[in-house]
Write a protein that holds these residues in place. Structure first.
Motif, PDB file in Angstrom:
ATOM      1  N   ALA A 197      14.755  -1.956   0.597  1.00 62.05           N
ATOM      2  CA  ALA A 197      13.770  -2.044   1.601  1.00 62.05           C
ATOM      3  C   ALA A 197      12.703  -3.279   0.890  1.00 62.05           C
ATOM      4  O   ALA A 197      12.509  -3.337  -0.006  1.00 62.05           O
ATOM      5  CB  ALA A 197      13.097  -0.692   1.609  1.00 62.05           C
ATOM      6  N   SER A 198      12.353  -3.906   2.167  1.00 61.33           N
ATOM      7  CA  SER A 198      11.333  -4.954   1.745  1.00 61.33           C
ATOM      8  C   SER A 198      10.587  -5.140   2.944  1.00 61.33           C
ATOM      9  O   SER A 198      10.865  -4.823   3.927  1.00 61.33           O
ATOM     10  CB  SER A 198      12.370  -6.297   1.340  1.00 61.33           C
ATOM     11  OG  SER A 198      13.140  -6.636   2.511  1.00 61.33           O
ATOM     12  N   PRO A 199       9.542  -6.167   2.868  1.00 56.97           N
ATOM     13  CA  PRO A 199       8.573  -6.312   3.916  1.00 56.97           C
ATOM     14  C   PRO A 199       9.476  -7.246   4.990  1.00 56.97           C
ATOM     15  O   PRO A 199       9.305  -7.047   6.207  1.00 56.97           O
ATOM     16  CB  PRO A 199       7.528  -7.215   3.530  1.00 56.97           C
ATOM     17  CG  PRO A 199       7.350  -6.906   1.767  1.00 56.97           C
ATOM     18  CD  PRO A 199       8.973  -6.536   1.629  1.00 56.97           C
ATOM     19  N   HIS A 200      10.362  -7.971   4.997  1.00 52.51           N
ATOM     20  CA  HIS A 200      11.196  -8.675   5.592  1.00 52.51           C
ATOM     21  C   HIS A 200      12.213  -7.918   6.555  1.00 52.51           C
ATOM     22  O   HIS A 200      12.287  -7.854   7.685  1.00 52.51           O
ATOM     23  CB  HIS A 200      12.099  -9.743   4.973  1.00 52.51           C
ATOM     24  CG  HIS A 200      13.166 -10.502   5.918  1.00 52.51           C
ATOM     25  ND1 HIS A 200      12.540 -11.438   7.007  1.00 52.51           N
ATOM     26  CD2 HIS A 200      14.166 -10.425   5.946  1.00 52.51           C
ATOM     27  CE1 HIS A 200      13.712 -11.885   7.525  1.00 52.51           C
ATOM     28  NE2 HIS A 200      14.796 -11.274   7.271  1.00 52.51           N
ATOM     29  N   ARG A 252      18.378  -0.247   3.732  1.00 52.63           N
ATOM     30  CA  ARG A 252      17.098  -1.058   4.200  1.00 52.63           C
ATOM     31  C   ARG A 252      16.200  -0.057   5.116  1.00 52.63           C
ATOM     32  O   ARG A 252      15.228  -0.776   5.839  1.00 52.63           O
ATOM     33  CB  ARG A 252      17.514  -2.262   5.161  1.00 52.63           C
ATOM     34  CG  ARG A 252      18.085  -3.305   4.341  1.00 52.63           C
ATOM     35  CD  ARG A 252      18.394  -4.605   5.008  1.00 52.63           C
ATOM     36  NE  ARG A 252      18.912  -5.580   4.396  1.00 52.63           N
ATOM     37  CZ  ARG A 252      20.154  -5.768   3.880  1.00 52.63           C
ATOM     38  NH1 ARG A 252      20.890  -4.949   4.064  1.00 52.63           N
ATOM     39  NH2 ARG A 252      20.326  -7.079   3.162  1.00 52.63           N
ATOM     40  N   VAL A 253      16.446   1.174   4.999  1.00 53.27           N
ATOM     41  CA  VAL A 253      15.348   1.995   5.859  1.00 53.27           C
ATOM     42  C   VAL A 253      14.089   2.167   5.072  1.00 53.27           C
ATOM     43  O   VAL A 253      13.880   2.086   3.831  1.00 53.27           O
ATOM     44  CB  VAL A 253      16.141   3.519   5.802  1.00 53.27           C
ATOM     45  CG1 VAL A 253      14.940   4.487   6.448  1.00 53.27           C
ATOM     46  CG2 VAL A 253      17.285   3.419   6.582  1.00 53.27           C
ATOM     47  N   SER A 263       7.571   7.514  -7.917  1.00 50.21           N
ATOM     48  CA  SER A 263       9.083   7.734  -7.617  1.00 50.21           C
ATOM     49  C   SER A 263       9.812   6.715  -7.165  1.00 50.21           C
ATOM     50  O   SER A 263       9.470   6.002  -6.565  1.00 50.21           O
ATOM     51  CB  SER A 263       9.419   9.139  -6.688  1.00 50.21           C
ATOM     52  OG  SER A 263       8.950   9.060  -5.468  1.00 50.21           O
ATOM     53  N   SER A 264      10.895   6.534  -7.519  1.00 45.77           N
ATOM     54  CA  SER A 264      12.055   5.522  -7.182  1.00 45.77           C
ATOM     55  C   SER A 264      12.457   5.886  -5.697  1.00 45.77           C
ATOM     56  O   SER A 264      12.316   6.930  -5.292  1.00 45.77           O
ATOM     57  CB  SER A 264      13.091   5.365  -8.324  1.00 45.77           C
ATOM     58  OG  SER A 264      13.858   6.769  -8.069  1.00 45.77           O
ATOM     59  N   PRO A 265      12.454   4.648  -5.082  1.00 43.48           N
ATOM     60  CA  PRO A 265      12.875   4.968  -3.582  1.00 43.48           C
ATOM     61  C   PRO A 265      14.134   5.650  -3.502  1.00 43.48           C
ATOM     62  O   PRO A 265      15.114   5.435  -4.266  1.00 43.48           O
ATOM     63  CB  PRO A 265      12.977   3.698  -3.010  1.00 43.48           C
ATOM     64  CG  PRO A 265      13.190   2.637  -4.449  1.00 43.48           C
ATOM     65  CD  PRO A 265      12.740   3.321  -5.249  1.00 43.48           C
ATOM     66  N   HIS A 266      14.392   6.337  -2.508  1.00 40.02           N
ATOM     67  CA  HIS A 266      15.715   7.244  -1.955  1.00 40.02           C
ATOM     68  C   HIS A 266      16.608   5.939  -1.827  1.00 40.02           C
ATOM     69  O   HIS A 266      16.423   4.719  -1.590  1.00 40.02           O
ATOM     70  CB  HIS A 266      15.466   7.842  -0.793  1.00 40.02           C
ATOM     71  CG  HIS A 266      16.512   8.788  -0.463  1.00 40.02           C
ATOM     72  ND1 HIS A 266      17.602   8.538   0.060  1.00 40.02           N
ATOM     73  CD2 HIS A 266      16.460  10.095  -0.930  1.00 40.02           C
ATOM     74  CE1 HIS A 266      18.275   9.665   0.265  1.00 40.02           C
ATOM     75  NE2 HIS A 266      17.734  10.565  -0.392  1.00 40.02           N
ATOM     76  N   ARG A 310       0.767  -1.152   0.051  1.00 35.86           N
ATOM     77  CA  ARG A 310      -0.148  -0.140   0.005  1.00 35.86           C
ATOM     78  C   ARG A 310       0.938   1.045   0.137  1.00 35.86           C
ATOM     79  O   ARG A 310       0.478   2.239  -0.779  1.00 35.86           O
ATOM     80  CB  ARG A 310      -0.911   0.054   1.228  1.00 35.86           C
ATOM     81  CG  ARG A 310      -1.929  -1.076   1.143  1.00 35.86           C
ATOM     82  CD  ARG A 310      -3.078  -0.779   2.188  1.00 35.86           C
ATOM     83  NE  ARG A 310      -2.684  -0.662   3.541  1.00 35.86           N
ATOM     84  CZ  ARG A 310      -2.573  -1.435   4.402  1.00 35.86           C
ATOM     85  NH1 ARG A 310      -2.896  -2.765   4.148  1.00 35.86           N
ATOM     86  NH2 ARG A 310      -2.222  -1.030   5.632  1.00 35.86           N
ATOM     87  N   GLN A 311       2.012   1.206   0.807  1.00 34.44           N
ATOM     88  CA  GLN A 311       2.968   2.353   0.918  1.00 34.44           C
ATOM     89  C   GLN A 311       3.496   2.524  -0.558  1.00 34.44           C
ATOM     90  O   GLN A 311       3.778   3.812  -0.807  1.00 34.44           O
ATOM     91  CB  GLN A 311       3.835   2.211   2.085  1.00 34.44           C
ATOM     92  CG  GLN A 311       3.154   2.319   3.316  1.00 34.44           C
ATOM     93  CD  GLN A 311       4.001   1.940   4.258  1.00 34.44           C
ATOM     94  OE1 GLN A 311       5.170   1.326   4.320  1.00 34.44           O
ATOM     95  NE2 GLN A 311       3.757   2.352   5.487  1.00 34.44           N
ATOM     96  N   GLY A 312       3.972   1.365  -1.086  1.00 35.55           N
ATOM     97  CA  GLY A 312       4.878   1.471  -2.331  1.00 35.55           C
ATOM     98  C   GLY A 312       3.767   2.079  -3.628  1.00 35.55           C
ATOM     99  O   GLY A 312       4.320   2.733  -4.376  1.00 35.55           O
ATOM    100  N   SER A 313       2.517   1.771  -3.395  1.00 34.32           N
ATOM    101  CA  SER A 313       1.661   2.388  -4.599  1.00 34.32           C
ATOM    102  C   SER A 313       1.380   3.652  -4.280  1.00 34.32           C
ATOM    103  O   SER A 313       0.631   4.430  -5.269  1.00 34.32           O
ATOM    104  CB  SER A 313       0.115   1.435  -4.373  1.00 34.32           C
ATOM    105  OG  SER A 313      -0.548   1.606  -3.228  1.00 34.32           O
TER     106      SER A 313
END
Length: 371
Positions: free
Chosen positions: A31-34, A145-146, A22-25, A15-18
């Motif tokens: 970053a991943s769910p794990h 991984r932030v 923009s591409s992640p910092h 949900r946050q990614g959607s």
């Protein structure tokens, strides 16, 4: 249950990614769910460490240990005195302090070591907190991984931790003057920063685990404000040793209002010990009423566990406060009362975060054409 939590975290992550195109910092490139699960555990671990720190600070105050270390050595001061010569050096420094001259004149070296322990332990735990937050945070940044969108908030927490150390020394310095007592204003400021850090850690942890929640408003915000004011009123009581006055309840002398009330003019709430205790008593009663109603409303909305936790925490804390007062604020009860305040704040924040999600879910369901 771990699988369910991981699945929930994955849904939150999606949900946050959607929400962003923009591409992640770069600090969130991996970053991943794990990885977010690891950050969540770290944040809630920090919540526990900060709560312990607040209790240690309260015990340090209750044992009269806060002014036993009259120098601030952030790096060298990590080690305690390791030999007789070093003990003699710090003891002589304390003997030259106003507190020794005015309040503890003639204190033996053995007695000095007892009060030195709590202040040293308090500062050592603060250094441990800095490492426990700073090192993992640097790892998350370096490894990318932030959690996405949380970089600034975690950086703010790091800065607040460093600022808290400065505020702590600023507080101690107020007691190294001719007055030989820590300023109640600086004590309240030191506790305030700790509570902000504690609250931000909890809210961030829940935001990551359950999804971002809106800030509380209405009854929830008023209840949070009352809890904060009650705790800070307690800091003023502690700063002026006002808990040693009027050790009975609910009367203060022959009436509900102490005879000294108003003697300090417009600064009376902050500089009159009797008035400070009076305000702490009745603000606490207001807080009890507000939180009981809030908890019962939460139960009706399906938040049974969090509502029950708040209900139990506020009732236990109110009773514990009265018992502590009646017994003249012994160290054990005073420390428990300080711990109860932190537990109550944590339970309330968990409830408010859950309420926000409940409200958002209800609104989304009503807005859906398929509901």
């Amino acid at each position: 249950s771990t699988h369910c939590i991981s699945s929930a975290a994955s849904d939150v992550y999606k949900r946050q990614g959607s929400m962003t195109h923009s591409s992640p910092h770069w600090i969130s490139r991996n970053a991943s769910p794990h990885g977010d699960q690891l950050v969540i555990k770290w944040l809630f671990g920090m919540v526990l460490l900060v709560a312990i720190m607040v209790v240690i600070g309260g015990v340090t105050r209750l044992t009269g240990s806060g002014l036993s270390m009259v120098e601030w050595r952030p790096l060298i001061g990590t080690l305690p005195p390791l030999n007789a010569a070093e003990w003699d050096r710090v003891y002589q420094l304390y003997q030259a302090s106003p507190e020794y001259q005015q309040m503890n004149f003639g204190m033996s070296l053995a007695a000095f070591k007892n009060i030195f322990f709590w202040e040293y332990f308090h500062r050592l735990w603060g250094r441990f907190l800095g490492l426990a937050f700073g090192l993992p945070f640097l790892f998350f940044v370096a490894s990318g991984r932030v959690p996405q969108g949380f970089g600034w908030r975690l950086t703010l927490l790091l800065c607040l931790g460093g600022f808290q150390g400065v505020v702590g020394w600023w507080m101690v310095k107020s007691g190294l003057t001719e007055q030989a007592s820590v300023s109640q204003y600086r004590l309240a400021s030191h506790l305030s920063v700790a509570l902000v850090i504690f609250s931000l850690l909890i809210w961030t942890g829940f935001d990551l685990r359950d999804g971002r929640a809106k800030l509380p408003k209405g009854h929830g915000m008023a209840s949070l404000a009352l809890v904060g004011i009650t705790i800070l009123a307690g800091a003023l009581v502690a700063g002026m040793d006002a808990g040693l006055l009027y050790n009975h309840y609910p009367l203060m002398g022959n009436g509900l209002v102490p005879v000294e009330y108003g003697e300090a003019g417009w600064l009376d709430p902050f500089e009159n010990p009797a008035s400070a205790q009076f305000h702490h008593r009745w603000i606490a009663a207001m807080t009890l009423s507000a939180l009981v109603v809030l908890a019962l409303k939460a139960r009706r909305h399906g938040l049974h566990l969090r509502g029950n936790l708040v209900l139990g925490a506020i009732v236990a804390q109110f009773i514990l406060g009265i018992v502590t007062l009646l017994h003249g604020v012994p160290v054990a009860l005073g420390g428990m009362h300080q711990a109860g305040a932190v537990v109550l704040l944590g339970c309330l924040l968990a409830l408010l975060h859950g309420e926000s999600h409940h409200r958002q879910t209800t609104l989304a369901r009503k807005a859906s054409p398929f509901s």
